[in-house]
Enzyme design. Structure first.
Site, short mmCIF file in Angstrom:
data_model
loop_
_atom_site.label_atom_id
_atom_site.label_comp_id
_atom_site.label_asym_id
_atom_site.label_seq_id
_atom_site.Cartn_x
_atom_site.Cartn_y
_atom_site.Cartn_z
N LYS A 151 0.82 -1.22 0.00
CA LYS A 151 0.00 0.00 0.00
C LYS A 151 0.85 1.26 0.00
CE LYS A 151 -4.13 -2.10 1.93
NZ LYS A 151 -5.00 -2.26 3.09
N LYS A 177 -4.71 -11.31 -3.68
CA LYS A 177 -6.01 -11.47 -3.03
C LYS A 177 -7.00 -10.40 -3.47
CE LYS A 177 -6.09 -8.55 0.96
NZ LYS A 177 -6.99 -8.28 2.03
N LYS A 206 -10.50 -4.63 -1.20
CA LYS A 206 -11.39 -3.47 -1.40
C LYS A 206 -10.65 -2.34 -2.07
CE LYS A 206 -13.39 -3.83 3.10
NZ LYS A 206 -12.12 -3.66 3.78
#
Ligand code: AQP
Length: 322
Positions: A109, A190, A193
């Site tokens: 991230k 994976k 969101k």
């Protein structure tokens, strides 16, 4: 058995959240189970205040529509229990930057945020605080959270060693299948969101037409054989595992019934739509009276604070705070 788990309101819940987390939460709900919408965690991303509020409300409704019953377990919003942020600070003074910068989620991230926020680095410590505040024994989570669970145990052990026995060491539990639902477009990562593309993630409350479209467009491979093999066939294996998680069969049993990807995909889309339709109806009903959802959350926060406050004070005293 004391249970704690949570979900970030960083977007509407997707199929991975439902299969990897919520269904386990429902299975082990009891008066000793605490479930939380971890809104402080969502602040690590770029998120508008009104969107954060709406997504928090939506997730309260989603959790209850998925089967969590506030008469059985405790459901609350993290920021309404101030001990989470308070204990997080104490634990930040125990964890090291080396431990935190090794976290895979941070590495992924932080590349996406220019000059990433400090919270993106330290949020696993907040997660450790979330868990340790409830003297948690079991944390039902998806497979992606293993590393954060390890960090929670490491920080707790370090704290106990330095300041005396204070925290109970939790263990993570994962479902047997669908512990890591993969992105439908990039089946080696994976479903997420915040990271997956619109076609890569399937929201719990997507319309039937969107579910059909996303499953039909899911990336597979060219050899045309329906076989469960994560290494050689991640796309097909992901679809088989989702199917298996919903039908209760093994992925191999599901695979043995199909010779064509198209049939597998259309039956899977139908199964997902059938499973989620009643949940969507219940969630829509719950969202008609948000004041009732906030009442549930406020009652939950009171119950949570009673447990968390005692643990926080124990930790603060152990560290020498007056
Ligand atoms: N793909 C997944 N498969 C199985 N379980 C999953 N979970 C998340 N993704 C999958 C589980 O859902 C719970 C809530 O997760 P979260 O939303 O709080 O955080 P996350 O793991 O970081 O989920 P996302 O979707 O990837 O959110 P963003 O993109 O905002 O970070 C956890 O138990 C998690 O394991």
């Amino acid at each position: 058995m004391r249970v704690f788990s949570g979900i970030q309101p960083s977007g509407p819940a997707h199929l991975g959240n439902y299969l990897g987390a919520f269904r386990q939460w429902v299975d082990v709900q009891s008066p000793d189970a605490f479930y939380c919408v971890v809104d402080l965690h969502a602040l690590t991303l770029e998120i508008a205040p009104d969107v954060l509020r709406a997504q928090t409300t939506d997730l309260l409704a989603t959790l209850m529509a998925s089967g969590l019953d506030p008469e059985i377990c405790t459901i609350f919003i993290q920021s309404q229990v101030p001990y989470h942020a308070q204990l997080s600070w104490l634990l930040e003074c125990v964890a090291t930057s080396g431990e935190l910068s090794r976290m895979t989620a941070f590495k992924e991230k932080s590349q996406r945020q220019e000059g990433y926020r400090v919270g993106l680095l330290t949020y696993p410590v907040l997660m450790a605080a979330d868990i340790l505040l409830y003297e948690t024994e079991e944390v039902p989570v998806g497979d992606d959270q293993r590393q954060h669970l390890e960090l929670t145990r490491d920080v707790a052990e370090k704290f106990n060693h330095r300041f005396g026995e204070t925290f109970r060491l939790p263990v993570g539990t994962q479902p047997k299948v669908a512990a890591r639902v993969m992105d439908l477009q990039e089946p080696t990562r994976k479903m997420s969101k915040s990271i997956s593309s619109p076609l890569g993630k399937l929201y719990m409350f997507d319309s039937p037409a969107d579910i059909e479209k996303k499953i039909a467009k899911a990336v597979t491979d060219n050899d045309g054989e329906v076989r469960f093999d994560w290494i050689k066939k991640p796309g097909v294996s992901n679809l088989l595992e989702i199917y298996s998680s919903l039908s209760g069969e093994t992925p191999q049993q599901v695979a043995s019934r199909y010779t064509r990807y198209g049939e597998l995909k259309s039956d899977l889309a139908e199964l997902i739509i059938k499973t989620l339709a009643p949940l969507k109806q219940r969630r829509d009903e719950l969202l008609e009276s948000p004041e009732d959802l906030y009442r549930v959350a406020a009652r939950g926060a009171d119950k949570a604070a009673a447990v968390a406050g005692a643990v926080y004070r124990r930790a603060a005293t152990a560290m020498g705070l007056t």
